[in-house]
Design a protein around this motif. Sequence first.
Motif, mmCIF file in Angstrom:
data_model
loop_
_atom_site.group_PDB
_atom_site.id
_atom_site.type_symbol
_atom_site.label_atom_id
_atom_site.label_comp_id
_atom_site.label_asym_id
_atom_site.label_seq_id
_atom_site.Cartn_x
_atom_site.Cartn_y
_atom_site.Cartn_z
ATOM 1 N N LEU A 1 0.850 -1.376 0.072
ATOM 2 C CA LEU A 1 0.155 0.064 0.281
ATOM 3 C C LEU A 1 0.545 1.307 -0.285
ATOM 4 C CD1 LEU A 1 -2.643 1.195 0.274
ATOM 5 C CD2 LEU A 1 -2.596 1.181 2.693
ATOM 6 N N ALA A 2 2.085 1.017 0.672
ATOM 7 C CA ALA A 2 3.094 2.200 0.840
ATOM 8 C C ALA A 2 3.600 2.789 -0.437
ATOM 9 C CB ALA A 2 3.568 2.722 1.987
ATOM 10 N N LYS A 3 4.056 1.386 -0.869
ATOM 11 C CA LYS A 3 4.473 1.818 -2.604
ATOM 12 C C LYS A 3 3.316 2.408 -3.382
ATOM 13 C CE LYS A 3 7.815 -1.368 -1.905
ATOM 14 N NZ LYS A 3 9.123 -3.704 -2.965
ATOM 15 N N LYS A 4 2.386 2.051 -3.216
ATOM 16 C CA LYS A 4 1.196 3.038 -4.052
ATOM 17 C C LYS A 4 0.891 4.435 -4.591
ATOM 18 C CE LYS A 4 -0.749 0.771 -7.354
ATOM 19 N NZ LYS A 4 0.168 0.907 -8.666
ATOM 20 N N VAL A 5 0.677 4.527 -2.522
ATOM 21 C CA VAL A 5 -0.062 5.506 -2.472
ATOM 22 C C VAL A 5 1.530 6.825 -2.622
ATOM 23 C CG1 VAL A 5 -1.948 4.982 -1.702
ATOM 24 C CG2 VAL A 5 -0.085 5.452 -0.225
ATOM 25 N N LEU A 6 2.714 6.259 -1.797
ATOM 26 C CA LEU A 6 3.935 7.270 -2.062
ATOM 27 C C LEU A 6 5.074 6.839 -2.593
ATOM 28 C CD1 LEU A 6 3.794 7.040 1.828
ATOM 29 C CD2 LEU A 6 3.134 8.689 0.953
ATOM 30 N N PRO A 7 5.014 7.383 -4.217
ATOM 31 C CA PRO A 7 5.642 5.727 -5.508
ATOM 32 C C PRO A 7 7.020 6.933 -5.515
ATOM 33 C CG PRO A 7 3.511 8.136 -6.293
ATOM 34 C CD PRO A 7 3.590 7.959 -4.923
ATOM 35 N N LYS A 8 7.000 7.926 -4.810
ATOM 36 C CA LYS A 8 8.526 8.269 -4.922
ATOM 37 C C LYS A 8 9.251 7.912 -3.971
ATOM 38 C CE LYS A 8 6.254 12.175 -7.532
ATOM 39 N NZ LYS A 8 6.009 13.708 -8.211
ATOM 40 N N GLN A 9 8.999 7.680 -2.913
ATOM 41 C CA GLN A 9 9.867 7.343 -1.970
ATOM 42 C C GLN A 9 11.066 6.506 -1.682
ATOM 43 O OE1 GLN A 9 7.685 8.486 1.877
ATOM 44 N NE2 GLN A 9 8.601 5.968 2.080
ATOM 45 N N SER A 10 12.174 6.719 -1.691
ATOM 46 C CA SER A 10 13.131 5.785 -1.678
ATOM 47 C C SER A 10 13.365 4.708 -1.042
ATOM 48 C CB SER A 10 14.450 6.082 -2.082
ATOM 49 O OG SER A 10 15.398 6.722 -0.376
ATOM 50 N N ARG A 11 12.961 4.644 -0.071
ATOM 51 C CA ARG A 11 12.097 3.162 0.997
ATOM 52 C C ARG A 11 11.127 3.616 1.549
ATOM 53 N NH1 ARG A 11 16.008 2.886 5.390
ATOM 54 N NH2 ARG A 11 16.448 0.689 5.382
ATOM 55 N N TYR A 12 10.595 1.860 2.494
ATOM 56 C CA TYR A 12 9.342 1.773 2.523
ATOM 57 C C TYR A 12 9.558 0.585 3.815
ATOM 58 C CZ TYR A 12 7.458 3.922 -1.500
ATOM 59 O OH TYR A 12 7.422 4.602 -3.054
ATOM 60 N N SER A 13 10.920 0.632 4.055
ATOM 61 C CA SER A 13 11.038 -0.191 5.681
ATOM 62 C C SER A 13 9.940 -0.230 6.712
ATOM 63 C CB SER A 13 12.844 -0.656 6.132
ATOM 64 O OG SER A 13 12.756 0.579 5.968
ATOM 65 N N LEU A 14 9.676 -0.804 7.908
ATOM 66 C CA LEU A 14 8.361 -0.309 8.568
ATOM 67 C C LEU A 14 9.267 0.623 9.798
ATOM 68 C CD1 LEU A 14 6.243 -1.470 9.751
ATOM 69 C CD2 LEU A 14 7.867 -2.974 11.122
ATOM 70 N N ASP A 15 10.735 0.465 9.421
ATOM 71 C CA ASP A 15 11.166 1.939 10.724
ATOM 72 C C ASP A 15 11.397 3.079 9.703
ATOM 73 O OD1 ASP A 15 13.449 0.323 8.651
ATOM 74 O OD2 ASP A 15 14.899 1.481 9.509
ATOM 75 N N THR A 16 11.413 2.601 9.011
ATOM 76 C CA THR A 16 11.090 4.316 7.850
ATOM 77 C C THR A 16 10.770 4.879 7.799
ATOM 78 O OG1 THR A 16 13.111 3.516 6.352
ATOM 79 C CG2 THR A 16 11.895 5.273 5.597
ATOM 80 N N LEU A 17 8.969 4.086 7.507
ATOM 81 C CA LEU A 17 7.594 4.149 7.751
ATOM 82 C C LEU A 17 7.169 5.201 9.396
ATOM 83 C CD1 LEU A 17 6.147 2.303 5.208
ATOM 84 C CD2 LEU A 17 6.397 5.088 5.028
ATOM 85 N N SER A 18 7.872 3.925 9.951
ATOM 86 C CA SER A 18 7.184 4.737 11.717
ATOM 87 C C SER A 18 8.336 5.944 11.843
ATOM 88 C CB SER A 18 8.004 3.668 12.635
ATOM 89 O OG SER A 18 7.572 2.782 12.226
ATOM 90 N N ARG A 19 9.207 6.451 11.941
ATOM 91 C CA ARG A 19 9.673 7.702 12.023
ATOM 92 C C ARG A 19 9.106 8.545 10.654
ATOM 93 N NH1 ARG A 19 14.805 5.104 11.173
ATOM 94 N NH2 ARG A 19 15.084 6.010 9.173
ATOM 95 N N GLN A 20 8.590 8.459 9.846
ATOM 96 C CA GLN A 20 8.416 9.169 8.412
ATOM 97 C C GLN A 20 6.290 9.834 9.397
ATOM 98 O OE1 GLN A 20 8.663 8.311 4.200
ATOM 99 N NE2 GLN A 20 6.244 9.307 4.039
ATOM 100 N N PHE A 21 6.191 8.914 9.978
ATOM 101 C CA PHE A 21 4.987 9.285 10.155
ATOM 102 C C PHE A 21 4.577 9.434 12.226
ATOM 103 C CE2 PHE A 21 2.956 6.292 6.821
ATOM 104 C CZ PHE A 21 3.166 7.394 6.055
#
Length: 208
Positions: A117-137
């Motif tokens: 889901l993250a890759k589809k709605v945030l297509p321009k990011q370089s990383r989608y790991s659990l820790d990366t998205l947790s920091r982001q949000f």
Amino acid sequence: MKSFVAFDFETANYSRHSICAAGFVFVEEGVIVDQVYSLINPEEEFYSMNISVHGIRPRDVQDAPLFPEFYETIKDKIEGKTLVAHNLPFDGYALKDNLSRYGVPSVSNNLLCSLQLAKKVLPKQSRYSLDTLSRQFSILLDHHHHALADAEACAKIFLHLTKEYEISSFEELYEKTSIYHGQIHQFDYRSSLVKPKKSNKRTRVKAD
């Protein structure tokens, strides 16, 4: 999309059926209402690389339940619910492979992937790991690679994304992302996938 069960597994080695820890986080109407964590005896060799990631050692699981015993304790709690994992191609198949290994029929669940889901709605990011998205949000993840902590982070990421992009049903999920949910039932398994929408355009045939 506000009610589901997020789950995460850790494994003793590179085999998906070598689950040594499981975390399940239960969400109802957008609120975490319950959590289940258990060490599991994988009846498998532990690799040093895996131990360095999650810190679980053979001595920690020697008195832990086997996977069928653990599944028996949660199957009624998860039956009929949507299961969400961050990287379903790993955790979903780990579930499937363990059930197959012990000949245990699965209860019925729909399956979704917060990473997909993250890759589809945030297509321009370089990383989608659990820790990366947790920091982001601004999601607290103090114990990355602990199955319960990762399952909780997965739940919060999924809630954030579905709220932010106003996805409240499987139909809206498909319309906005082309993601089609997976399913597990008895001994059948299908992972979630990106499924192209059918075109309504008709092919015109040129007359001779």
